[in-house]
Design a protein around this motif. Structure first.
Motif, mmCIF file in Angstrom:
data_model
loop_
_atom_site.group_PDB
_atom_site.id
_atom_site.type_symbol
_atom_site.label_atom_id
_atom_site.label_comp_id
_atom_site.label_asym_id
_atom_site.label_seq_id
_atom_site.Cartn_x
_atom_site.Cartn_y
_atom_site.Cartn_z
ATOM 1 N N CYS A 112 -13.801 -38.167 46.048
ATOM 2 C CA CYS A 112 -13.077 -37.057 46.679
ATOM 3 C C CYS A 112 -12.606 -37.444 48.083
ATOM 4 C CB CYS A 112 -13.955 -35.816 46.744
ATOM 5 S SG CYS A 112 -14.267 -35.069 45.144
ATOM 6 N N ASN A 114 -11.724 -40.335 49.082
ATOM 7 C CA ASN A 114 -10.587 -41.253 48.995
ATOM 8 C C ASN A 114 -9.257 -40.524 48.910
ATOM 9 O OD1 ASN A 114 -12.134 -43.565 49.117
ATOM 10 N ND2 ASN A 114 -12.357 -43.703 46.896
ATOM 11 N N TYR A 115 -9.244 -39.328 48.312
ATOM 12 C CA TYR A 115 -7.993 -38.624 48.069
ATOM 13 C C TYR A 115 -7.832 -37.343 48.876
ATOM 14 C CZ TYR A 115 -7.947 -41.828 44.176
ATOM 15 O OH TYR A 115 -7.975 -42.953 43.421
ATOM 16 N N SER A 116 -8.849 -36.911 49.609
ATOM 17 C CA SER A 116 -8.788 -35.607 50.260
ATOM 18 C C SER A 116 -7.700 -35.517 51.321
ATOM 19 C CB SER A 116 -10.145 -35.248 50.859
ATOM 20 O OG SER A 116 -10.494 -36.175 51.872
ATOM 21 N N GLU A 118 -4.836 -37.175 51.494
ATOM 22 C CA GLU A 118 -3.527 -37.122 50.840
ATOM 23 C C GLU A 118 -3.276 -35.732 50.251
ATOM 24 O OE1 GLU A 118 -5.692 -39.554 50.433
ATOM 25 O OE2 GLU A 118 -4.658 -41.390 50.992
#
Length: 131
Positions: A112, A114-116, A118
């Motif tokens: 989570c 890694n993408y939060s 973005e």
């Protein structure tokens, strides 16, 4: 904040409580309310070592009330959001040692993370598109 954190927080809290009584649709009132949340976050970051384990007794019921019965706390929405996020922060900060031992949960949290950012950035574009 570093030198007089308690006095600073007291003054900011009094101003915040006055602001939430005003019209929340005025842009500068919203800005000042969110500025208080930022200042409150700084205060908690400086005071993290002073949060006691018994604070879970207060945080968990607040989290449950907000999850299962949203909008039932008889306070302004800004304050309700602040209370809920603070309760979640306190709960996770006190449960950190237990949660960090759970490998599958930590893998999920790392994914989570890694993408939060973005997702955080793109949600503004989606809101503008639908608006």
């Amino acid at each position: 904040m570093i030198k007089y954190r308690n006095i600073t927080m007291l003054i900011c809290t009094i101003c915040y409580l006055f602001l939430i009584c005003l019209d929340n649709e005025i842009w500068y009132v919203k800005f000042l309310c969110y500025l208080y949340v930022y200042i409150f976050g700084m205060y908690i970051a400086f005071s993290l070592d002073r949060i006691k384990r018994w604070s879970l007794i207060i945080a968990v019921p607040i989290i449950c009330i907000n999850l299962f019965y949203p909008n039932t706390l008889p306070v302004a929405s800004h304050l309700r959001t602040l209370i809920f996020t603070m309760a979640v922060f306190v709960a996770f900060s006190q449960l950190e040692n237990i949660l960090s031992k759970c490998n599958w949960l930590m893998k999920f949290i790392r994914m989570c993370c890694n993408y939060s950012f973005e997702i955080y950035l793109i949600h503004h574009v989606i809101i503008i598109y639908f608006t």
